[in-house]
Design a protein around this motif. Structure first.
Motif, PDB file in Angstrom:
ATOM      1  N   SER A 468      35.432  -2.140  20.726  1.00 10.21           N
ATOM      2  CA  SER A 468      36.819  -1.777  21.059  1.00 10.21           C
ATOM      3  C   SER A 468      37.479  -2.763  21.998  1.00 10.21           C
ATOM      4  O   SER A 468      38.606  -2.528  22.443  1.00 10.21           O
ATOM      5  CB  SER A 468      36.856  -0.378  21.684  1.00 10.21           C
ATOM      6  N   ILE A 494      41.698  -3.820  25.631  1.00  5.33           N
ATOM      7  CA  ILE A 494      41.104  -2.760  24.811  1.00  5.33           C
ATOM      8  C   ILE A 494      42.011  -2.504  23.614  1.00  5.33           C
ATOM      9  O   ILE A 494      43.240  -2.366  23.759  1.00  5.33           O
ATOM     10  CB  ILE A 494      40.917  -1.471  25.632  1.00  5.33           C
ATOM     11  N   GLU A 495      41.423  -2.412  22.442  1.00  4.88           N
ATOM     12  CA  GLU A 495      42.169  -2.102  21.226  1.00  4.88           C
ATOM     13  C   GLU A 495      42.058  -0.609  20.959  1.00  4.88           C
ATOM     14  O   GLU A 495      40.963  -0.092  20.716  1.00  4.88           O
ATOM     15  CB  GLU A 495      41.630  -2.893  20.047  1.00  4.88           C
ATOM     16  N   ALA A 496      43.209   0.101  21.013  1.00  5.99           N
ATOM     17  CA  ALA A 496      43.217   1.554  20.818  1.00  5.99           C
ATOM     18  C   ALA A 496      44.563   1.963  20.258  1.00  5.99           C
ATOM     19  O   ALA A 496      45.581   1.277  20.444  1.00  5.99           O
ATOM     20  CB  ALA A 496      42.939   2.287  22.132  1.00  5.99           C
ATOM     21  N   LYS A 501      43.053   7.125  23.873  1.00  8.30           N
ATOM     22  CA  LYS A 501      41.898   6.420  23.321  1.00  8.30           C
ATOM     23  C   LYS A 501      41.477   5.260  24.216  1.00  8.30           C
ATOM     24  O   LYS A 501      40.290   4.975  24.382  1.00  8.30           O
ATOM     25  CB  LYS A 501      42.220   5.918  21.913  1.00  8.30           C
ATOM     26  N   SER A 502      42.469   4.565  24.790  1.00  4.89           N
ATOM     27  CA  SER A 502      42.133   3.459  25.689  1.00  4.89           C
ATOM     28  C   SER A 502      41.406   3.967  26.932  1.00  4.89           C
ATOM     29  O   SER A 502      40.501   3.287  27.458  1.00  4.89           O
ATOM     30  CB  SER A 502      43.400   2.706  26.085  1.00  4.89           C
ATOM     31  N   VAL A 505      37.737   4.405  25.983  1.00  4.41           N
ATOM     32  CA  VAL A 505      37.008   3.138  25.939  1.00  4.41           C
ATOM     33  C   VAL A 505      36.771   2.611  27.350  1.00  4.41           C
ATOM     34  O   VAL A 505      35.686   2.107  27.684  1.00  4.41           O
ATOM     35  CB  VAL A 505      37.779   2.112  25.082  1.00  4.41           C
ATOM     36  N   ASN A 575      30.166  -6.604  18.242  1.00  2.00           N
ATOM     37  CA  ASN A 575      29.934  -5.290  17.615  1.00  2.00           C
ATOM     38  C   ASN A 575      28.458  -4.888  17.608  1.00  2.00           C
ATOM     39  O   ASN A 575      28.031  -4.111  16.748  1.00  2.00           O
ATOM     40  CB  ASN A 575      30.470  -5.276  16.183  1.00  2.00           C
ATOM     41  N   TYR A 579      29.313   2.445  19.545  1.00  4.22           N
ATOM     42  CA  TYR A 579      30.339   3.219  20.249  1.00  4.22           C
ATOM     43  C   TYR A 579      31.002   4.180  19.278  1.00  4.22           C
ATOM     44  O   TYR A 579      31.411   3.779  18.189  1.00  4.22           O
ATOM     45  CB  TYR A 579      31.400   2.302  20.859  1.00  4.22           C
TER      46      TYR A 579
END
Length: 590
Positions: A468, A494-496, A501-502, A505, A575, A579
């Motif tokens: 993420s 952070i990608e959310a 969601k962020s 993460v 990756n 998660y």
């Protein structure tokens, strides 16, 4: 004693004279200062109304309607010889009427200039106006009126000498109109308003025929459109056809009526009287077309906004729809009054002054409306967005025509006028494509250099490996030594899909960092200003020695990823972290 009395009386009279004299003198002076204001010499009105092109045409039509051909001849520029011969003057007027009945056309009265200067916006010379034409099988004559006076004299508009000469030279003895050939004598001899009764009857018949024939043409036109246009059967296609149907019907009916009545030889007196009605119908047809197109655009725009989720734009579209319709009504009334002959200049001036007063009184309202339009056009925020406006943070609940409401974290409602909102700095958190992760970690002063190297490598490895965290290189740097801690600053994105969601993460990253810190044998530093009464926990010598061995191994194998990571190692780490972590609750996906 007597002498004293006489002296007293003489002095008293002298004093009274001095007191009275100034008033007398001043009143004489005031009286002499008065001057008689000479009124400008009033220009006498022309009994025939020939001061303007419109007056000349109207006067001529009235004269031939009254069959007063001698008076009608006074609207022509005639030579002295022709003017002295009454029979010739009457003949010219009758010839002119006959030509107009056969195929002539005069401009509607409201279109002809009502100013003494005539029209100045055409290509003709000053003092010359075109007011109609005559077109038959044999001749074509342009009808001009010309101002016969110079600037020192009042205007006098007459049909020009060239026009009269062409009328005189025209041969009309052998020509008869269609109505003169088909109508019985009784309908030609009996008159209503000095017009043959048969002409009035034909006008009514032509109205019915024009209506029915235009209806048939419209039906054929719609049939062809439905056959050629594939989208004609859709909702949008039917709406467009319905919007144009009635105005086109009215336009076709008017055009057919004008063409038929002119070709059949209806008296120019009748045609000139209903010309205003024809133009009024044309204006109404155009206004109906604008009205229906406004409804069409409004309806489909609202549907499109609703489907795209832009509910806040619907109220603005409705407001613009009503405003446009109001403008159509006002413009239509002004246009129709102008065609009828009512002077709307004063009314327009009053509307302009009223509009200025209304704009000044409703300045804030207009400002808020313009602000709402700009908000909807630019879309800096939408309903449901979490944003900050100046010092206010909250979720947008509604965007209205006047104001926008925000729901704050304290569950209160804040209402902001749209004029103020459009001029404010708006920070919209909902439109972020990434969320920054920027913790600053402070480690104990007892942290060894190898432990710091271990922390820098492992934390950076964590950021590279987490699915993420965006591929943009994360920054993990040992930035300084303060009085109470060794500082390490972390910067990553952070990608959310949203803020919640962020946060999830970010929580996972911090927990994993705590595991790395605990594994390194050191710990986070406490502020030096804080006094801890509990027994201090010393750093683990065993873990410190283990971390030193790991770092030594990295150095021996040239695998210490400082100051930069090996790209191959980055690809291996991407990756590689699971998660959510093993054991976490995972909702089933349908």
């Amino acid at each position: 004693m007597i002498l004293g009395t006489k002296r007293f009386l003489s002095n008293f009279l002298l004093l009274m004279a001095l007191l009275v004299m100034p008033n007398t003198v001043s009143s004489q002076l005031l009286g002499s200062a008065k001057t008689v204001t000479e009124e400008p010499e009033k220009i006498p009105e022309d009994s025939l109304g020939r001061r303007t092109p419109q007056g000349t045409v109207n006067g001529f039509i009235k004269a031939i309607a009254d069959q007063n051909y001698l008076r009608a001849s006074q609207y022509f520029v005639l030579s002295k010889r022709a003017y002295r011969k009454t029979a010739e003057r009457i003949k010219i007027a009758k010839t002119f009427q006959q030509l107009l009945d056969q195929g002539g056309n005069l401009s509607p009265s409201s279109i002809i200039s009502n100013k003494e200067t005539g029209r100045t916006d055409d290509d003709l010379a000053i003092g010359v106006d075109l007011v109609g034409n005559i077109s038959t099988n044999k001749i074509v004559i342009q009808l001009y009126v010309e101002n016969q006076s110079d600037d020192s004299q009042p205007a006098l508009w007459l049909f020009s000498a060239e026009t009269v000469e062409e009328i005189v030279s025209a041969d009309v003895t052998s020509e008869k109109t269609f109505l003169d050939r088909v109508l019985p004598n009784i309908l030609l001899e009996k008159k209503l308003g000095n017009v043959p009764l048969g002409h009035w009857a034909v006008v009514v018949i032509m109205m019915v025929i024009s209506y029915l024939f235009s209806r048939m043409l419209l039906f054929a036109f719609v049939f062809v459109v439905q056959k050629l246009w594939k989208k004609a059967e859709s909702d949008r296609g039917r709406a467009i056809v319905e919007a144009f149907e009635l105005p086109i019907h009215m336009f076709l009916g008017v055009i057919l009526f004008v063409v038929l009545t002119q070709r059949m030889g209806i008296s120019i007196v009748v045609r000139q009287r209903y010309s205003i009605i024809i133009i009024t119908i044309g204006i109404i047809a155009f206004l109906i077309l604008l009205w229906r197109l406004t409804d069409f655009v409004s309806t489909f725009t609202r549907k499109r906004m609703s489907l795209s989720g832009r509910i806040s734009a619907v109220s603005t579209i409705l407001f613009l729809n009503r405003t446009t319709k109001a403008a159509i009504i006002v413009i239509g009334i002004i246009a129709i009054l102008g065609i009828i002959g009512v002077d709307v200049t004063a009314g327009l001036a009053a509307l302009g002054i009223g509009g200025i007063a209304l704009a000044l009184g409703a300045q804030k309202t207009i400002e808020n409306f313009v602000g709402s339009v700009s908000l909807i056009a630019d879309q800096p925020l939408r309903v449901g967005d979490y944003c900050r406006v100046d010092d206010i943070k909250g979720t947008v609940e509604s965007i209205g025509m006047r104001s926008t409401t925000l729901r704050t974290a304290a569950r209160t409602i804040v209402t902001i006028p749209n004029g103020q909102l459009s001029a404010s700095k708006i920070e919209n958190y909902a439109h972020r494509d990434r969320f920054i992760f920027n913790p600053i970690l402070g480690f104990r002063m007892e942290t060894t250099p190898d432990q710091m190297r271990y922390l820098l490598v492992e934390i950076r490895s964590l950021l590279y490996a987490h699915p993420s965290v965006l591929d943009s290189p994360p920054i993990v740097r040992f930035t300084g030594i303060t009085a109470d801690a060794l500082k390490v600053e972390v910067t990553a994105y952070i990608e959310a899909v949203n803020f919640e969601k962020s946060q999830e993460v970010q929580e996972d990253l911090l927990l994993r960092m705590m595991d790395i810190i605990e594994k390194s044998g050191t710990s986070l530093a406490y502020p030096s200003q804080t006094i801890y009464m509990a027994r201090d926990i010393s750093s683990s010598d065993e873990k410190s020695a283990e971390v030193s061995e790991i770092v030594k191994k990295w150095k021996n194998e040239n695998q210490l990823q400082l100051p930069n990571f090996d790209p191959k190692r980055i690809e291996e780490l991407k990756n590689s972290i699971q998660y959510p972590d093993e054991g976490s609750f995972r909702p089933s996906e349908e």
